[in-house]
Each structure stands twice: as C-alpha cells, then as structure tokens.
Scaffold this active site. Sequence first.
Site, PDB file in Angstrom:
ATOM      1  N   THR A 102      -0.157 -24.295 -34.106  1.00  0.00           N
ATOM      2  CA  THR A 102      -0.352 -25.517 -34.861  1.00  0.00           C
ATOM      3  C   THR A 102      -1.876 -25.560 -35.299  1.00  0.00           C
ATOM      4  O   THR A 102      -2.570 -25.219 -34.705  1.00  0.00           O
ATOM      5  CB  THR A 102      -0.137 -26.759 -33.774  1.00  0.00           C
ATOM      6  OG1 THR A 102       1.092 -26.553 -33.302  1.00  0.00           O
ATOM      7  CG2 THR A 102      -0.236 -28.184 -34.749  1.00  0.00           C
TER       8      THR A 102
ATOM      9  N   ASN B 159       7.154 -25.676 -27.974  1.00  0.00           N
ATOM     10  CA  ASN B 159       6.208 -26.757 -28.320  1.00  0.00           C
ATOM     11  C   ASN B 159       5.685 -26.592 -29.990  1.00  0.00           C
ATOM     12  O   ASN B 159       5.451 -27.509 -30.400  1.00  0.00           O
ATOM     13  CB  ASN B 159       4.767 -26.370 -27.612  1.00  0.00           C
ATOM     14  CG  ASN B 159       3.902 -27.626 -27.666  1.00  0.00           C
ATOM     15  OD1 ASN B 159       4.214 -28.783 -27.424  1.00  0.00           O
ATOM     16  ND2 ASN B 159       2.608 -27.307 -28.011  1.00  0.00           N
TER      17      ASN B 159
ATOM     18  N   GLU C 178      -1.496 -13.645 -32.114  1.00  0.00           N
ATOM     19  CA  GLU C 178      -2.280 -13.668 -33.213  1.00  0.00           C
ATOM     20  C   GLU C 178      -3.264 -12.247 -33.351  1.00  0.00           C
ATOM     21  O   GLU C 178      -3.254 -11.785 -34.735  1.00  0.00           O
ATOM     22  CB  GLU C 178      -3.069 -14.755 -33.409  1.00  0.00           C
ATOM     23  CG  GLU C 178      -2.311 -15.992 -33.822  1.00  0.00           C
ATOM     24  CD  GLU C 178      -2.246 -16.729 -32.670  1.00  0.00           C
ATOM     25  OE1 GLU C 178      -2.413 -15.993 -31.413  1.00  0.00           O
ATOM     26  OE2 GLU C 178      -1.838 -17.974 -32.479  1.00  0.00           O
TER      27      GLU C 178
ATOM     28  N   ARG D  75      -8.620 -25.842 -37.492  1.00  0.00           N
ATOM     29  CA  ARG D  75      -8.252 -26.451 -36.150  1.00  0.00           C
ATOM     30  C   ARG D  75      -9.518 -26.221 -35.235  1.00  0.00           C
ATOM     31  O   ARG D  75     -10.113 -25.516 -35.304  1.00  0.00           O
ATOM     32  CB  ARG D  75      -7.015 -25.961 -35.761  1.00  0.00           C
ATOM     33  CG  ARG D  75      -6.876 -26.729 -34.255  1.00  0.00           C
ATOM     34  CD  ARG D  75      -5.275 -26.296 -33.750  1.00  0.00           C
ATOM     35  NE  ARG D  75      -5.175 -26.067 -32.349  1.00  0.00           N
ATOM     36  CZ  ARG D  75      -4.501 -25.646 -31.625  1.00  0.00           C
ATOM     37  NH1 ARG D  75      -3.295 -25.300 -32.173  1.00  0.00           N
ATOM     38  NH2 ARG D  75      -4.488 -25.820 -30.415  1.00  0.00           N
TER      39      ARG D  75
END
Lengths: 343, 1186
Positions: free
Chosen positions: B32, B1015, B65, B115
Amino acid sequence: MDPSMTRNIGPNLVTPWLGLSLKHPVVASASPLCQTVTGVAQLAKAGAAAVILPSLFEEQLHHDAAAFEFLSSAGCDSSAESSSYFPSFPEFDRGPTDYLKLIRDARAAIDVPLIASLNGTTDSGWTDYAREIEKAGADALELNVYGLPVDEDQNARMVEDRYVSIVKQVTQSIRIPVSVKMNPYFSSPMEMADRLIEAGASGLVLFNRFYQPDFDLEKMEVVPSLQLSSPSEIRLPLLWLSVLFGRTSGSLAASTGVETSSEVIKYLLAGADVVMTTSALLRHGPEHLRTLTDGLTQWMTQRGYESVGQMRGAMSLRNARNPSAFVRANYMKTLASYQHPFV
Amino acid sequence: MTDLRHAIRDGNEACADVAYRLNEVCAIYPITPSSGMAELADQWSSEGRCNIWGGVPDVIEMQSEAGAAGTVHGALQGGALATTFTASQGLLLMIPNMYRIAGELTSAVFHVAARSLATHALSIFGDHQDVMAARSTGFAFLSSGSVQEAHDMALIAQSATLKSRVPFVHFFDGFRTSHEYNRIQLLSDDDLRALIDDRHMIAHRQRALNPDRPFVRGTAQNPDVCFQSREAVNRFYAAVPSIVQSTMDQFAELTGRHYRLFDYFGAADAERVLILMGSGCEAVRETVEYMVRNGEPVGAVQVRLFRPFSAEHLLASLPPSVRSIAVLDRTKEPGAGGEPLYKDVVTALAEASMRSGVSIPGGVVSLPRVTGGRYGLSSKEFTPAMIRAVFDELQKPQPKNSFTVGIHDDVTHSSLPVSPDFQIESDDVFRAVFYGLGADGTVGANRNTIKIIGEDAGLHAQAYFVYDSKKSGSRTVSHLRFGEKPIRSTYLISSAQFVGCHQFGFIDTIDVLSIAAQGAVFLLNSPHSADQVWDELPLEVQQQIIDRQLQFYTIDASRVARETGLTNRTNTVMQTCFFAISGVLPQDEAIRRIKYSIRQTYAKKGEQTVMQNFAAVDATIRNLHRVTVPGKVTATKRRRPVVPAEAPEFVRKVTGAMIAGTGDLLPVSSFPVDGTFPSGTSRWEKRSISAFVPLWDPELCIQCGNCGFICPHGVIRSRLYHQEKLDDAPSGFLSAPVDARGFPETRYTLQVYADDCTGCALCEEVCPVTGLEETRRRAINMVPKEQILESTRRNTEFFETLPLTPRGQVDFSSVRGTQFLEPLFEFSGACAGCGETPYLKAISQLFGDRLMVANATGCSSIFGGNLPTTPWSVNSEGRGPAWSNSLFEDNAEFGLGMRIAADRHLAEARRLVLQLRALLGDELVEGLVSADQRTEADIRRQRLRVSEMRQRIAREDHPAARLLLSIADHLVRRSVWLVGGDGWAYDIGSAGVDHVLASGRNVNLLVLDTEVYSNTGGQASKATPRGAVAKFAAAGKQAEKKDLALQAVSYGSVYVARVAIGANPQQTLDALREAEAYDGPSLVIAYSHCIAHGINMLHALDQQSRAVHSGYWPLMRFHPEAKARGEHPFILDSVRPELALEQFTSQELRFRLLQQANPDNSERIMQEAQQAVSRRWKMYEDLAGL
C-alpha cells in the site's frame, strides 16, 4: 440417411418424438454425462437416439449472479489498503453463455437430435432463454416446469394456470418443438395434459422427479438428497402413459426407473414414443444404451413385433385385456383374494 | 457524448496505464498504496493488453520488493525495458539494487506512490520519507503532484531515462494522488510513441548482456580504480536536467500541457515564495492564486525534478523580487540541520551567492531569507489555511525555521499558528460529503457518480475516500467535488453544500454536520418517516440543522432497497437521492444518466437485475421527502460519548479524540515519545456495529465452550461462580447449574458482550446443540440487538464483577476448559467472522500473562495494533501479552531477538540469584533457579517465589540486587510467539522463518494462513493454492502451494502442526499447547478462512471442515521428541479424505472464478490439483507410518 436403413435385419425401431424422427426410442436424458461436449458426443457415439441437456436454471443464473456479486464485493471499499479482494473481470458474464456454447458445440459434434431443457422463474426468463436456446441450435426444448407450491395463497388452479401460461408463452416465442416435463401430482393429470398440449406443447414427459430432501439425524439438519431412480419407480409413469395413450395428440415420453430393457419395453407397451434414461447410464456408462436397444430388439424379435409403432400402447388402458386393472387395482386385488379357491 | 480522450482515473491507474504500455517486464510485489498499479499491470497482462510495441508485457510477482528489484535489474541487464511499482518499506528493500542499476547507467523507471516509513509506528499514508531515503541511490527523481501529472510524468520519465541512461524514480503522493479520482486527459499510444524514440530503446538493448558479444559488468574493484570509475558517470547526470526539460517541451508541443523542472506560479513580483513538491503544490497553487487576486505578492515553485538537483533551473525559476522563501518538506530527518529539499535550496542559493556576491544569476538580486518546514507527514491534511500560515510567517522579521505546519507542537513549539477560518473554495465548485459504511456500497456509488459527471456529463470531478482503520463495520467518508474548471483542491472538504449520511446510527456517534455549509442540503437515510425523523435526532444535530438553515431530506433507503429486491445495498437508492436533490445535474438528465450507468454496470447480470435497479431509482424519487424543520430544538437527548467516563485518562483524552475523529487537534504533548501505547484499549470503544447479536439459551446449553473458542472477537465469555453471587444480579441475568460433577452450589454463565459483537454468527454455526421442538434453534441464537441491548449491557456489567476461575483450576487441555480462561485479545477491528483472530485469542488465553508477540506486518498487525484502539489486553493483575510489530520481512528474526534477550536475561537472573544465595536462602534460590514451570500451577508458584525474592532484596543496597530486580520478571518462563500471515512466512520472510526454525531456539511461529495477502487486498502468495484466482494470479495460480509444514519437518528438530480450528478445535488446542511446551522451535500453520476466499463467512467453519475432509488441508502434528518416547513423531490427525477436492473448491469464489479466468485450462488445473491432494495424502500416510 433414414435411420431405418441402418438395420436390415430385425424390427424397425424408428419412432417419432415431437415431430422429430428418432432412430430408436431410447434417449439419453439430462445427467452429469451431458454437461460437456465430450460427454454428449460419447452418448451419441454410444447410440443414444437423442440427447437431452441438463436444464438451464434461470433461478440458478440469478442466484449465481447474486452470489458472485455478494462474494466478490464482500469487504470491498472498507479499508484504505484493500478496496477489493479479487482481480477485476470486466467481461464476467453470469448469463447463459456457457449453456448456449454447450448447445452450439454439442450440436456440431453429434448427428442425433439435441434437446435443451429450461427451468425458468420469470416470464421474460422463460421466453428470452427459450429464444436463445433455439438460436443456439437446439432441435427441441423441454420445459422443466418446477416449483414447489408452498405458498398457501396459491390455489390449485393458479398452479395449473401457471404451467399453461408458460407453455403458451414459450411456444409462441420459438419454432422448435416443445415438450413439457409433467408434474405427477395434479388433481386431474388428464385435463392438465390436454391443457398443455392445447397450449402448444408437442409432447409430454412423464414425470418430473421432484427434489425430495432428506434428514441427517446426526446433525439434525435437512440435507439435499438426489438418488438415482430404480425400476420400482416406473409404476407411476407407466400408469399415466397407459391412460394417456391414444387420448392426446402430443408425443409421450417415459422418464424414471429405466434400468434394463424390460422397463423400455414396458413403457413402449404403455404408450410411450420414447423412453428416457439417466440413472442406468450413470451406473453402467454410456455403453449401456446398446444393452437397452439390443434387449428391446431381442424381445421384439422374440415376440414378433416388426416395429416400435406396432407395440406402442399395446398394453395401454385402451388396448389392455383388463383395463380395470389400471384404475381399480386395490379393489380388484381384494376381490381376487376373496374369490380364491376357498370359496 | 462521451469524450474518449478524457476519463476519470485515480493516480495509480493514471500512472500504470502509461508505465505498462512502455515496458516489457513488470516485477511486482504488493504494498500500500502502490498495489493498485501492480494489480492493473497483472490484470492487463492476463487480458493480453499490448505495450506500444505490440507485445504483452510479462508481469511477475516476486517474494518481496527486494526480489522485484533484483528481477528488474536482471531484466534490464537482459535488455528488456523493465519497471516496478512500490512504496515505503518496499522502496527501502529495493535500494541495494537501485545503486546497482544506477551505477550501471541503466534506463528504467520505478513508479512510487510515496509513503511514510515505519518509525515509531507504521503508517500506510503518504509523504516523502521513502523517496528521500532513496535519494542517494543515483536514480533521478521526478515528482508528480496530481493525477494528470502521474499520467504525464510516467511518460516523461520513461522518455528521459532512455535518452539519459540515468534511471528514474517517478513518484507521487500516496493516497492523496494515488487514490484520488480526477478527470484527466488520456495519452494515446501515439502520444507515447511520439515521445519514445525506438533508437534509444534499441541502444538499451544493445547494452544488454549477450553471449554473442560478451563482456563483464559488475566487477569488484580495488582502491586503485573504484573511485575514478565511480566519477565516470558525472556527465550523464549533468545532462539529465536539460534532457528532462527538453522532453517536457516536446511533451508540451504534443499535448499542450507544459511542465518545467521548477515550475513557478504566482505574482511576477512575489516577495514571499514557497518551494515544495508533490500534491501539496496543487493546494498551494489554489491558495497563491487566491492571495494574488487579493493583492498579496506571493508565489511558489513546484519542484518536479528533485534529482539531479539543478540549482541553475531553480534559480531561473525564482522571481527577482523574492525576499523570503519557505521550503516545505513532506518528510522528517531527525537530527539533520534541515530536511533535504530545504538544504538543497539553501545550498543552491548559497553557492550562487558565493559565486556572485549578492547578485545571483537567474535574476535574484539579493540572497533571500530561507526557512524550512515540515508538513503533511502520513497524509496529514495540507490546507489553504496552513499554506496561508506559512506565507504569514514569511512576513515576520524573523520567520521560524525548522517549523511544522498542520499540527500543534506544544513541546518544542515548532508549529505555526493556523487560522481555521481561512477558506478559499469557490462556490463554482460543488462539494459533497457522504458518510457510509464500507458494506453499504457508498464508496462504490460515489465512484460511479463521479464517472457519470466527469466522463458522461463532461464536468471536472474529483473524489477522495477516507476510511477508518477497522475491517468490520468500517466507516467511510467520501469527499466529492464537481465544477467547470479543473479541480486542484488536494485536501478534504471542510464546507460542503451537500452532506449525505447513509447510516442513521452515525448521527448518534459522530459529528456529521460539522462540515455542512450554511444552507446546505442534508440527506439522511433513516428508518423513521419524514414526520417522525426530527424527534429521533440528538440535540446537537437539531441545533446544527436550525443554525445552518439546512435543507433536510430523508429516505428509508433500506426499505426501498429491500422492496425492490436489492437486499441491503442502499447504494443505488442513495446515489439517486443525491442526483435528485443536489442540483449538480438537472434531475431528468441525472436520472437518465443513472439508468444508463445501471444498464452498463448490470447488463451482464441480466435484465432482471437492471430492472430491479431501475425500479429502485423510480421508487427512490417517490420515497424521498423533505423534512419540515421546526424553528427550535426539541430534543433532550445528546450524542453518546465515545468512551465512558470511567475510562483511564489517556483513553478519555487521547484515544477518545481519535475515535471521535478529532485526533488532528491533539497536540504533540499528548503522545508518547517512542510509540509506546497502553494495552487493551479496544474495550473502551463500544462500536455496537451489528444489528444482530447472539443470545444464550441456558436451558439448551451443554457448556462445551465451542462458541467462545471460535468467537473471533472475544465477545463470548464464561464464568463459574458460587450461586450466592446471584443475589446481586440484575433481573434477567442468565445462569445455569454447572454441567459437570464436583461443583456444588456453582452456577455457570455465558455472557455475550453485545456492543462488541460484529454479528458474524459463527457462534451459532458452531453450536452443536439443537432444540428439541425446533431443530433450527441452537443454545446460542442470533437475535435483533435492539430487543436485548439494554438488558445485555446490564448483565455484562454485572458479569464483569463475577470472579474469574483461578487459572490453576482450569483444564487447559480441553476446549471446554479454556472457556474459563480470560481472553487477552479482545474486540479487534478484524473482519466479522475473521479466521485469524480465534487462534490469537487462544494463545492469549493459554499463555497471555507471560506472552511476547512479534507480529509481522499484515492483517494481524493492523487489527492488532492500529490506533485508535488495540485488542491485546491485560488481566486483572496487570499482566498481558507484550506485543510489537517490526516489519513485514523480518518478523521471524525480530521474534528470535526477543527470545534471545529473554534467554540471556533469564541466565543472567539465575546467575544473580545464585550470587545472592546468602540473602535469599537455599530453598528460595533452588526454587527460583530450578523449579519446573510446565503447568500453570508451577508458574503460579514461580511467580510467588519471584515476588518473595523481590521483597527480600528490594531494600538491599547491593549492586547485584539492583541488577536482579531489573530482570527478575524473566525468572517466569516466557512464551515467545512469532505471528504473521502467509505473505510473511511463505514469501517475504521465508528466509528468516527458515533460519529461525533452524536456530533451535524456543520460539513458536504461528502462521495465520489465509493463502493470500489479505491485508493489501488479496494478492497471491506462495501459499495460494493451485487453481485459485487471486490478484497477481488473475489467470489462476498455476503452481502448487508450498508445503511449509514438510519443509519444517525436514529439520527433524522443529515441532510442526497444521491445524484448522473450525474443523477440529481440540486438535488446534493440542497443537498450540504442544508447540508452546516444546523447548525448541515450533511452527503452527493455521487455516484461516478469509473474505478473500470469496466465501460466505457465515459458512466458514463448514468450509474448514471440507478443506480437511477433502484432504486439501490434512491436519497433522510432528513432535521431534516423540521418537525418544517410543512414539511415532508424525501424527496424521485427519481421517482419509472422504470428499472430492471439488466439493471444497466449488464453494469458494476464488476457485469458481478459474473457469472464467482461464476457460481453456480450468478443468486440467483442477484435475491436477486433485491429483496433487491425493499424492500428498499418500505421502503423509507414509510419513505417519499408516
């Protein structure tokens, strides 16, 4: 080619059904075997005179669409991190596409009549899907009118009228012949048969086996139960076929309980044009079709029947030696017992 | 007519749409707020969408990642155009490869939804901390400030990287841009081709590794040459600014949208100038335009190319009149002399000043005063009022440096004062705010609304959605703007002309009308009629309606939806109401467009669905009523307080403010300095979200404890107590004699905490009892809450006064016994019916007062640790689970560290105890050091010993005594649990899990296996089964699920269990206890049903049974010590499969979708899945010696 030309020895098994000419009277009825093109082709190859596809259930389509909508949207747009839980399927189609594709592909794969079956819930569902089924190439359509009249506000006439209305609407919407899978529990099956034929049906299938759930005594729950039919179940259709023979202009089909060629023979003698089998094919495989037709041929040969037409209805109410046996069975038995040698 | 060149997009799609078409390989991993880009890329690839060269990009999900970056690196070295999408910790994991990729001058663009980083807390929201952490990698950094720019800069970055060979990070603000919907002009394939010169792409390919013309890249270098060769890249970086600018110029010719490296806007004679980048620039632009119109000499510079930082272009952008500059950084670098952008600007100006004296090239006549400040961290609002505050500060003779804006810092006084009254939004823009529930479809309807207005009707439109942090009963607030001009307001609406409240209950709990403008329309979905609804409003709401002269409308949307066959989905009804009364479009046109949209949306679902929705639209108009507002307030009741008065002070003042939605107003001094928060605050947040709650039937109940064991939210509690306690019970308090021998005069009560229930009904499902006369009845039955709420509240209050069964008297070995253990994990915000939380509750009951939890990031860390309230709780002695979340990837190692610390301190404590033998006495010392701590009674005795020891040494002025006191708690055996989902255990944390299992240390790994990244929205993991459709496996997962249990079994020294609490709760209990008791590493893999499976959660337990009975999820336990006991170590707890796999899979949408997603192969894949299940079962039988 005329199917009768395929056999130069033995009786002529050709029989009419809904205006179609079938090479013999044994039809593979709807079962898991005909849910795929491969399965349908296997049945045809094994010798089925026609293949009936499982019903397209409008309610199931609606249910599936609603379930898909519910399950795919559950939890969506509730969290900043996860606005959805499944990939997007813009072209996802919960309509009858798969069913229509099955008709198209199966039609191309076999050289015997392919009969579709429809169970609708709404007026538009009955007629719209019927039209699409016709367009997809089905040779005939069987109406699987099914619904438990559990609503106390619905009287018997209303239930009957609903059947008739559906048949009228569908037969006015399409050109292919239509049969109706009948409910055995009408107060006056004879009148209903007349009304259905009058409404446009080309034939009647006796009977629809209604879903009857079972109880699980361990869990104390009602559980779905679908059991294969057995030969003992042929009596009810046998009775009404015998009564209907010669008294309706529609074709007649027998369904339920065909395990051996004996049941096929009995149904034909009662007055059926065709005999449909499901359970035996599931038990013994598509090759069992050959057993049934061979048994029929052998019996006819032994008895000297030259054609199915000749034997059809030979033991019907109209043609049986003791017609009262059909309608006064218990009473006759009592009398017979009473008259036994002791008197 | 629809304008095909314009569309409503969010920032993620706007960016991915270009990035996908310009690449050949996308290596992805969910995080996210960037997941949307990766999901779209995967979906497009599975649909066969082509890039501009006519090929379908290869999209591959990696295990992390770091893996994605490595794959991109490899693909680039292989000559492909490769990209990835990421954010936050994901970008940090890519940094090592980024240095490599940049060092090798490799053309690539990483797209980042910027973020926060996890520091004192995790935050999923937007700022620039991640990109700032990566700024030294050698990548160029190009910033977008809006959805349109995210679309445009994705192209400019790709073009520039191919020309310059320098890799780019293209970033935009997480959520504010990535999740904002706005109307943009789309770039066609031709537009893309116009800016991408194939010659550059071919040159990129020619630099690739190729055995036909081999070379070595990636050497190791010595001190003699490494430095020089590192400097060899300089000229490439020097060229980047002009390359980017020329690309922007080329882009402008193509599209008419002109960008500059540093875009100045504002007064030509501006004296005060702000410099910043990202979405805040949009709000600054609005504010500057407003202030300039009002005669103020202000301006701002929007930084687009942050790296390489071109001082020359910055200076050229500044107006010569500038006197003072405030540089705004959306990041924090503690301990630095200033944040990065500030320092870059200061350096640029200072260097120019040093070069030219007071005269600075670029037109600036004297060195302006420069200050730096922080704003907008973790998506903190950045409003015109805040911007105004910064400009005002610049007017002061000594403006504050290193300031903050948007918060109230009452500790170090860094913050600027902000006047909330400064609002600049024009009445030309229609502003609407909608309050809804996640489940009621409000967000979806609003998304649809802006498409209708922004795409069909051709107006500009913007939507931004705010969610609370709960997964069940979550509240959503939709902010929608419409207007004739582009909408740049990158902040929430504070003054709305339309307020829609889609849930009647909200008016009692939150201040929905605080944002209503004077004369606004207020639409309330209410079960009460138009002439009754007024009397149902609390006093505050009536007052606001009167004071603000609101036009008050009401509709019973639930009834309309129900009557038109739309069940409880009120979205169509409320959307129609909005169009009918907002006046955004003429009503007839609006209704026509809604119906058109309905047909588009539902055509595939059949005419009946379309007609149902049409009927709902028509019925809505008939049932929508304006309420006559009386001239004065008539209500006497007030809005309910969010937390009760008896809550602790911190909960009342801080937690309460967060719950009430006023957390923004809390000053810095309210907060702990290190992210440490009190446990067990969820008990103070009575959300009362379910309309149906369970009611216990004491007559029927057999007191088996199954309902309490399965309850995901800990709302079903049992206690045994002496019957005399009932003397004080409120009337209607339910109890029963104990259904067991040996408990004379003892009563049993099973209490439901109705206000905390989410209504999942798993308790009713799991109840084994049926009524004699009515077999549908259970011993616990869902009933409408309103019928029993007041009595249940009274009963619950009394129940809490009843004594807890002493832990030493509880039978830990049976589900029936554990119901008397207090859950120390309660009332979480997890989904209703969550499959993970029952396991957590169980370990909290069994080991809670000595439990340490290392929780991997994921669902369990969010419902376990997301403010405002958290579920890990404390018992009456003040003990309870000590919980922490480090990261996603490191949880096994993090938990191992906890274990090692505990072991070290235990050893140290024992050493000190022995050292203090003279003081403590032999008996106590022997007990403290050697006593058995296997049973609860043993542990209780050890606690007493520790307590006695503390008393004996408390007053001793002895260094060893002081040291011992600091670690004395460790003398009681600690239970260390490493908790996380399959994303952690199977993928990103796999290596750590493996290493920790091999360590031999006494840790317990609990894998809450939902078989998908729950999630972040259902992306496939290596735990996703073959044949399941998931995001990143849009065509169905092809590979078999990894058998993590067997991997662990292969060590021989790891306790391993596979459990499914819904299928066999007793086996689960046995496994958890055995795992904890084993003095070595343990792994418990727990089947966790999830909404991402596409199941009706009500039937989740049946599904767990099917999973087990089909052999899909064979229950097993492997105990390394069993052999020594003469037992077989591998126990197969399942019976031989009695269901076909299909009987399990056919009940789940994830498998049912396969036929749609992969029609050609679905049959084969599922056949292979069945074969794999059968094969595995056979192998398990062999392992179990059966």
